[in-house]
Design a protein around this motif. Sequence first.
Motif, PDB file in Angstrom:
ATOM      1  N   MET A   1       0.846  -1.193   0.000  1.00 31.89           N
ATOM      2  CA  MET A   1       0.000   0.000   0.000  1.00 31.89           C
ATOM      3  C   MET A   1       0.882   1.244   0.000  1.00 31.89           C
ATOM      4  N   ALA A   2       0.648   2.118  -0.973  1.00 31.25           N
ATOM      5  CA  ALA A   2       1.342   3.397  -1.012  1.00 31.25           C
ATOM      6  C   ALA A   2       0.490   4.428  -0.274  1.00 31.25           C
ATOM      7  N   ILE A   3       1.059   5.046   0.742  1.00 32.39           N
ATOM      8  CA  ILE A   3       0.334   6.043   1.528  1.00 32.39           C
ATOM      9  C   ILE A   3       0.519   7.407   0.875  1.00 32.39           C
ATOM     10  N   VAL A   4      -0.577   8.005   0.426  1.00 29.07           N
ATOM     11  CA  VAL A   4      -0.503   9.284  -0.290  1.00 29.07           C
ATOM     12  C   VAL A   4      -1.306  10.363   0.434  1.00 29.07           C
ATOM     13  N   LYS A   5      -1.502  10.204   1.725  1.00 30.92           N
ATOM     14  CA  LYS A   5      -2.245  11.200   2.504  1.00 30.92           C
ATOM     15  C   LYS A   5      -1.459  12.507   2.579  1.00 30.92           C
ATOM     16  N   ALA A   6      -2.171  13.569   2.975  1.00 32.26           N
ATOM     17  CA  ALA A   6      -1.563  14.897   3.119  1.00 32.26           C
ATOM     18  C   ALA A   6      -0.817  15.302   1.863  1.00 32.26           C
ATOM     19  N   ASN A   7      -1.525  15.152   0.730  1.00 31.33           N
ATOM     20  CA  ASN A   7      -0.930  15.484  -0.565  1.00 31.33           C
ATOM     21  C   ASN A   7       0.362  14.710  -0.800  1.00 31.33           C
ATOM     22  N   ALA A   8       0.335  13.422  -0.405  1.00 26.73           N
ATOM     23  CA  ALA A   8       1.522  12.551  -0.520  1.00 26.73           C
ATOM     24  C   ALA A   8       2.718  13.214   0.151  1.00 26.73           C
ATOM     25  N   TYR A   9       2.503  13.602   1.415  1.00 22.44           N
ATOM     26  CA  TYR A   9       3.550  14.269   2.194  1.00 22.44           C
ATOM     27  C   TYR A   9       4.089  15.495   1.457  1.00 22.44           C
ATOM     28  N   GLY A  10       3.178  16.241   0.825  1.00 23.98           N
ATOM     29  CA  GLY A  10       3.567  17.458   0.137  1.00 23.98           C
ATOM     30  C   GLY A  10       4.076  17.251  -1.272  1.00 23.98           C
ATOM     31  N   HIS A  11       4.180  16.027  -1.720  1.00 27.47           N
ATOM     32  CA  HIS A  11       4.769  15.760  -3.040  1.00 27.47           C
ATOM     33  C   HIS A  11       3.751  15.835  -4.184  1.00 27.47           C
ATOM     34  N   GLY A  12       2.468  15.723  -3.879  1.00 25.96           N
ATOM     35  CA  GLY A  12       1.445  15.706  -4.921  1.00 25.96           C
ATOM     36  C   GLY A  12       0.705  14.382  -4.907  1.00 25.96           C
ATOM     37  N   MET A  13      -0.508  14.382  -4.352  1.00 28.97           N
ATOM     38  CA  MET A  13      -1.212  13.135  -4.075  1.00 28.97           C
ATOM     39  C   MET A  13      -1.527  12.330  -5.337  1.00 28.97           C
ATOM     40  N   VAL A  14      -2.133  12.962  -6.323  1.00 32.19           N
ATOM     41  CA  VAL A  14      -2.563  12.229  -7.512  1.00 32.19           C
ATOM     42  C   VAL A  14      -1.361  11.738  -8.312  1.00 32.19           C
ATOM     43  N   GLU A  15      -0.341  12.578  -8.450  1.00 34.69           N
ATOM     44  CA  GLU A  15       0.823  12.193  -9.241  1.00 34.69           C
ATOM     45  C   GLU A  15       1.593  11.045  -8.601  1.00 34.69           C
ATOM     46  N   ILE A  16       1.786  11.114  -7.280  1.00 35.85           N
ATOM     47  CA  ILE A  16       2.486  10.023  -6.594  1.00 35.85           C
ATOM     48  C   ILE A  16       1.646   8.755  -6.614  1.00 35.85           C
ATOM     49  N   ALA A  17       0.329   8.898  -6.486  1.00 37.82           N
ATOM     50  CA  ALA A  17      -0.551   7.723  -6.562  1.00 37.82           C
ATOM     51  C   ALA A  17      -0.429   7.051  -7.924  1.00 37.82           C
ATOM     52  N   ARG A  18      -0.443   7.858  -8.988  1.00 37.03           N
ATOM     53  CA  ARG A  18      -0.296   7.286 -10.339  1.00 37.03           C
ATOM     54  C   ARG A  18       1.033   6.551 -10.482  1.00 37.03           C
ATOM     55  N   ALA A  19       2.103   7.187 -10.008  1.00 37.91           N
ATOM     56  CA  ALA A  19       3.431   6.578 -10.144  1.00 37.91           C
ATOM     57  C   ALA A  19       3.514   5.274  -9.364  1.00 37.91           C
ATOM     58  N   ALA A  20       2.956   5.270  -8.154  1.00 38.00           N
ATOM     59  CA  ALA A  20       3.019   4.075  -7.314  1.00 38.00           C
ATOM     60  C   ALA A  20       2.232   2.926  -7.930  1.00 38.00           C
ATOM     61  N   VAL A  21       1.027   3.226  -8.411  1.00 41.09           N
ATOM     62  CA  VAL A  21       0.186   2.174  -9.008  1.00 41.09           C
ATOM     63  C   VAL A  21       0.820   1.632 -10.284  1.00 41.09           C
ATOM     64  N   SER A  22       1.344   2.523 -11.127  1.00 45.34           N
ATOM     65  CA  SER A  22       1.958   2.060 -12.378  1.00 45.34           C
ATOM     66  C   SER A  22       3.196   1.228 -12.117  1.00 45.34           C
ATOM     67  N   ALA A  23       3.813   1.423 -10.948  1.00 45.16           N
ATOM     68  CA  ALA A  23       5.025   0.679 -10.625  1.00 45.16           C
ATOM     69  C   ALA A  23       4.756  -0.562  -9.798  1.00 45.16           C
ATOM     70  N   GLY A  24       3.499  -0.825  -9.412  1.00 46.09           N
ATOM     71  CA  GLY A  24       3.207  -2.079  -8.746  1.00 46.09           C
ATOM     72  C   GLY A  24       2.425  -2.022  -7.464  1.00 46.09           C
ATOM     73  N   ALA A  25       2.158  -0.846  -6.916  1.00 40.24           N
ATOM     74  CA  ALA A  25       1.379  -0.764  -5.682  1.00 40.24           C
ATOM     75  C   ALA A  25      -0.028  -1.289  -5.929  1.00 40.24           C
ATOM     76  N   THR A  26      -0.526  -2.128  -5.016  1.00 36.89           N
ATOM     77  CA  THR A  26      -1.847  -2.734  -5.189  1.00 36.89           C
ATOM     78  C   THR A  26      -2.927  -2.044  -4.367  1.00 36.89           C
ATOM     79  N   TRP A  27      -2.531  -1.185  -3.424  1.00 35.26           N
ATOM     80  CA  TRP A  27      -3.479  -0.408  -2.624  1.00 35.26           C
ATOM     81  C   TRP A  27      -2.954   1.012  -2.488  1.00 35.26           C
TER      82      TRP A  27
END
Length: 532
Positions: A1-27
Amino acid sequence: MAIVKANAYGHGMVEIARAAVSAGATWLGVATLDEALAVRAKLSQNIPILVLGYVAPEYLSVASRYNITVTGVSVEWIQEAARIVQQPFNFHLKIDTGLNRLGYKTIDEVRTVMKIISLNPNLNCTGIFTHFATSEDMQNKSYFHRQLASFYDFLDVIPNRTNKIIHCANSGATLYHPEKPFFDMVRLGKALMGPPNEALKHLIPFELQYAFSLHSILDVVKQLDANEKIGYGGEYMTTEKQWIGTVPIGYGDGWHQQFKTSDVLVDGKRVPIVGRISMDQLTVALPQEYPVGTRVTFIGRQGNETIIADEIAQKANQPRSEVFSSLSNRLPRVYIQDGSVIRGGGGGAGGGLLGLGGFLFIIIFLPVYYCYQCCAGKPSRSNTKFVNRTTTNNVEKQIIDIKLFQSGNWQSQYYQYSNWHGPHQLELTFDTLQSKVTGSGVDEVGMYSIEGIYSTQSRRMGLTKIYQLGTGNPLENLGHNVTIQVEWNKYTNQFEGKWYVRTKKFKGDGAFKMNFNKENQQASLFSVYEKV
């Protein structure tokens, strides 16, 4: 599970979520229902999202509609949910083993909840989890072990536990603890954002990269005479002629007063912040005149100088995650992957990429990509190194441990695609002279043979599962190998660990568990093979 709360720790929630999922994160994990809905609007409906924080029961219908899993936080919450929900919803039960925030504190509370769930088909408990308070404290691990033992006690009273996702390991537990309490899933947040502090780096078997740099520019440069005050309150006064630069970033962007004890980089040199940080700008003392537009680096590298977020956090006496999370949405983000800008985003007064207002916030995706893609499906240690970690020299203990490795019929389960698969039957033979194990079996993928090693001292097995091409599912069976590394868990009386696969079509890993099947020692696998 990739934790993307709080704007992915300031990094950008949607963008980090996309990167994590495309790289293999299942949650994906978030803190609020609003965050979950924001991610769901941009990502596939099929990606599981867990809200780790409180969701009011009156909004559970919204969570159900958008396929969002919520957290069960108290007996009162589940009672209210049971009273008002009109359609099924998924939730994970939060166990409070010592963080003393959300969650069920006693076994009696859990039993009460299980009874309520059994009487209401709309309450679908699909997972159980807890959260560690001291997983990064490697000097005193007693509280960590106390929480982990307590979690096992709670799991003992959960009915149909094998049908639920069990998770407890945050970034600290995942990276630093040899116990590896992975269960079915780990939750990585801080670990996705770069290396740990220096004291913990030696504990991880691979190098994480810094994911993040923050830059601005000098938008005004002027020379002041001696005895001139700067900024609100006149907190800084020049003592001689001095060049002062104004930088268009302030506490409205998340650069707060406590950060002014940290330097910034101009022309590869460290220069101090002087005067009070205002909402939209701050001032720095310059060693000489620089042209307007000169880059100012707050986090990152210029020449031979580097400022990392840990330095800022230490001087401000706060965690690194607070430094990241405080950075506001009006700072534009630019995302780089494989050396190319793949996406830029701005907000607020920044006005987007073409109207940066002097800001430049760069997040390098490579560390996230590296963490999942380069390491996906690859164990951090070889089977030999994994198995030969000696944990006891006690001869009596080793004799007891020999009983853990019995030749005969075993059963195994593996976790993939958000589900447990199995149990599957397999035959194992242990060579006590060479500490080798061989065997064969069959699962949904196909027929396979087993080769590996084991140790009665470490109570570990390192196995290679070799699939026989042309058997089973032709879409899944590539005649490939699967690495399996498991360790005896005295709490659950079974071997637990992970499987790893790296092929051209798939790179990944997941939980794995196996145990000696005492009740089925006369069974033969030939009847199973005949069906393949």
